[in-house]
Design a protein around this motif. Sequence first.
Motif, PDB file in Angstrom:
ATOM      1  N   ARG A 190       7.911  53.852   4.854  1.00 15.83           N
ATOM      2  CA  ARG A 190       8.103  55.028   3.989  1.00 15.83           C
ATOM      3  C   ARG A 190       9.596  55.371   3.890  1.00 15.83           C
ATOM      4  NH1 ARG A 190       3.429  55.178   6.519  1.00 15.83           N
ATOM      5  NH2 ARG A 190       1.554  55.983   5.482  1.00 15.83           N
ATOM      6  N   HIS A 234      18.099  63.957   3.839  1.00 17.44           N
ATOM      7  CA  HIS A 234      18.749  64.882   2.904  1.00 17.44           C
ATOM      8  C   HIS A 234      18.512  66.331   3.341  1.00 17.44           C
ATOM      9  CE1 HIS A 234      20.406  62.508  -0.455  1.00 17.44           C
ATOM     10  NE2 HIS A 234      19.460  61.617  -0.167  1.00 17.44           N
ATOM     11  N   TRP A 235      17.296  66.648   3.757  1.00 17.30           N
ATOM     12  CA  TRP A 235      16.966  68.013   4.181  1.00 17.30           C
ATOM     13  C   TRP A 235      17.816  68.419   5.380  1.00 17.30           C
ATOM     14  CZ3 TRP A 235      15.026  70.585   8.440  1.00 17.30           C
ATOM     15  CH2 TRP A 235      14.538  71.872   8.216  1.00 17.30           C
ATOM     16  N   PHE A 282       6.398  53.256  10.967  1.00 13.14           N
ATOM     17  CA  PHE A 282       6.114  54.342  10.022  1.00 13.14           C
ATOM     18  C   PHE A 282       7.295  54.555   9.081  1.00 13.14           C
ATOM     19  CE2 PHE A 282       6.329  58.846   8.892  1.00 13.14           C
ATOM     20  CZ  PHE A 282       5.085  59.022   8.292  1.00 13.14           C
ATOM     21  N   LEU A 283       8.511  54.607   9.634  1.00 11.01           N
ATOM     22  CA  LEU A 283       9.691  54.859   8.811  1.00 11.01           C
ATOM     23  C   LEU A 283      10.005  53.685   7.893  1.00 11.01           C
ATOM     24  CD1 LEU A 283      12.042  56.581  11.407  1.00 11.01           C
ATOM     25  CD2 LEU A 283      10.716  57.666   9.581  1.00 11.01           C
ATOM     26  N   ASP A 297      11.330  56.338   1.398  1.00 12.14           N
ATOM     27  CA  ASP A 297      11.611  57.547   0.613  1.00 12.14           C
ATOM     28  C   ASP A 297      11.421  58.803   1.458  1.00 12.14           C
ATOM     29  OD1 ASP A 297      12.213  56.096  -1.640  1.00 12.14           O
ATOM     30  OD2 ASP A 297      10.164  56.154  -2.429  1.00 12.14           O
ATOM     31  N   LEU A 298      10.432  58.789   2.348  1.00  9.73           N
ATOM     32  CA  LEU A 298      10.238  59.931   3.257  1.00  9.73           C
ATOM     33  C   LEU A 298      11.444  60.066   4.189  1.00  9.73           C
ATOM     34  CD1 LEU A 298       8.529  62.167   4.510  1.00  9.73           C
ATOM     35  CD2 LEU A 298       7.446  60.422   5.962  1.00  9.73           C
ATOM     36  N   LEU A 299      11.931  58.942   4.694  1.00 12.22           N
ATOM     37  CA  LEU A 299      13.115  58.969   5.560  1.00 12.22           C
ATOM     38  C   LEU A 299      14.308  59.546   4.803  1.00 12.22           C
ATOM     39  CD1 LEU A 299      14.490  58.278   8.206  1.00 12.22           C
ATOM     40  CD2 LEU A 299      14.782  55.931   7.391  1.00 12.22           C
ATOM     41  N   ARG A 300      14.467  59.181   3.534  1.00 16.15           N
ATOM     42  CA  ARG A 300      15.576  59.727   2.739  1.00 16.15           C
ATOM     43  C   ARG A 300      15.425  61.239   2.568  1.00 16.15           C
ATOM     44  NH1 ARG A 300      14.530  54.878  -0.302  1.00 16.15           N
ATOM     45  NH2 ARG A 300      16.299  53.419  -0.123  1.00 16.15           N
ATOM     46  N   ARG A 301      14.197  61.694   2.280  1.00 21.71           N
ATOM     47  CA  ARG A 301      13.988  63.131   2.073  1.00 21.71           C
ATOM     48  C   ARG A 301      14.285  63.917   3.346  1.00 21.71           C
ATOM     49  NH1 ARG A 301       9.371  61.353  -0.784  1.00 21.71           N
ATOM     50  NH2 ARG A 301       7.994  62.005   0.918  1.00 21.71           N
ATOM     51  N   ILE A 302      13.840  63.401   4.487  1.00 21.40           N
ATOM     52  CA  ILE A 302      14.104  64.072   5.763  1.00 21.40           C
ATOM     53  C   ILE A 302      15.606  64.129   6.029  1.00 21.40           C
ATOM     54  CG2 ILE A 302      13.821  63.901   8.266  1.00 21.40           C
ATOM     55  CD1 ILE A 302      11.062  62.653   7.743  1.00 21.40           C
TER      56      ILE A 302
END
Length: 335
Positions: free
Chosen positions: A170, A179-180, A166-167, A172-177
Motif C-alpha cells: 500500500r 504527508h500527514w 503491509f506498507l 499510497d497509504l504510506l505516502r498519505r501517512i
Amino acid sequence: MKRRWFILLTGLVLSLLFLWIAFRDLHLGEVWEALKGASYIWLIPGVAVYFISVWFRSWRWKFLLRGSKVVPTARLFPVVVIGYMGNNILPFRLGEVLRAYLLWRKENIHVGTTLTTAVLERLFDGLTLVCFVLFGLLFLPLSDFLGRLVVIASAVFFGALLVFLFLSARPDLLRRIAHWLLDRLVPARFRPPLLHFLEGVIAGLEGLRSARDVFVLFGVTVWVWLLEALKYWLVSFAFDLHLGYIGVMVMGGVVNLLTALPSLPGYIGTFEMGIKILQGMGAPAAAAGSYILVLHAILLVPVTLLGLVFMGMEGVRWTEVGEAARLRSRGDVTG
C-alpha cells in the motif's frame, strides 16, 4: 548529537558487559595453549566459504535493487565488502550508510532505496536466524535466557515483516501517512527532500510486492546462512570441540541475533557470547574460548582488509564517510 553519544555509550557498556560474562570463567593460560595447538589449515576453506556467502549476499542485494536499477552482482560485491569493512571499524553501523553513499555516487540509486534494502536484508537475516535456532532447539537445549531471547526476536522480526509487507502493498497509504506527519511536524522548507527520500524508501520496498519475491529472498537468505554456518563448522575442526553442524548453526544463530544490540564496531562483546553458548552445549571452556576468538578474527580481518583495498580501488576518501553520514541525516542524497 546527544542521541549518538547515548548510543555509543550504550554500545560500549554492553560490549564490556558481554566481554566480562564471556571471559570471567576462562583460564587465559589454557586458552593460549588451545590457540597454540590449533590446526589453522581449516581457516583456509572457512574463509573461502565466507566470501562465497558474501557473493550470494551481493546477488540478494541485486535482486532487491532491481526495481530501481539492475546492477551486476560483480559490481555490488566490492560495495558490500566496503560496507562490512565500515561496520567493522566505524561506529553507528556507518558501513550501511557508506555503501548507500557509494551506490548513489556510482550508480545514481537513491540512498533511501539503498538504506531500505539494507533494512530488508537485516529483516530476512533475523527471520532466518530465528528459524535456525528454533530448528536447533528440537535437538539441543538452551538456557532460559537464550530461550527468551529467541521468543523476543521471533516476535520482533515477524512483526516487522508484517509491517513491511503491509506498507509495500500500500505505497499510497504510506505516502498519505508521511504527508500527514510532515505537514504537522516538519517546517515547510525541509519537506521536499524528506518526501523525495520517502519515494526512495517506497522503491526499496519493491522487492516485497509479490509472494514469489518474498520466497526468493527468504530462500537466498537461508542459503547464505547455511554457508555461514558451514564456515563456523569448518573452523571448529581446528579446535578440540567435536561440534555437530546443528550445534554450530544454533550458536551462530544466537550470536548473530545478539549482534543486533548496540555494541562497539565489529560486534565486539556480543559475538564473544558464543563462548558461553558453546559451554552450555558441553564444549570445554578453553577450546570454546580459543575457537570464538579465532572465528571472530577471521570474520573481521579478511573482509576488512579487502574492503580497504576496494575502497582504494573505488577512489573513496575517508572524508567522504563523514559526508555520507551528513547527507543521510539531512536527506540530501536524492539520486
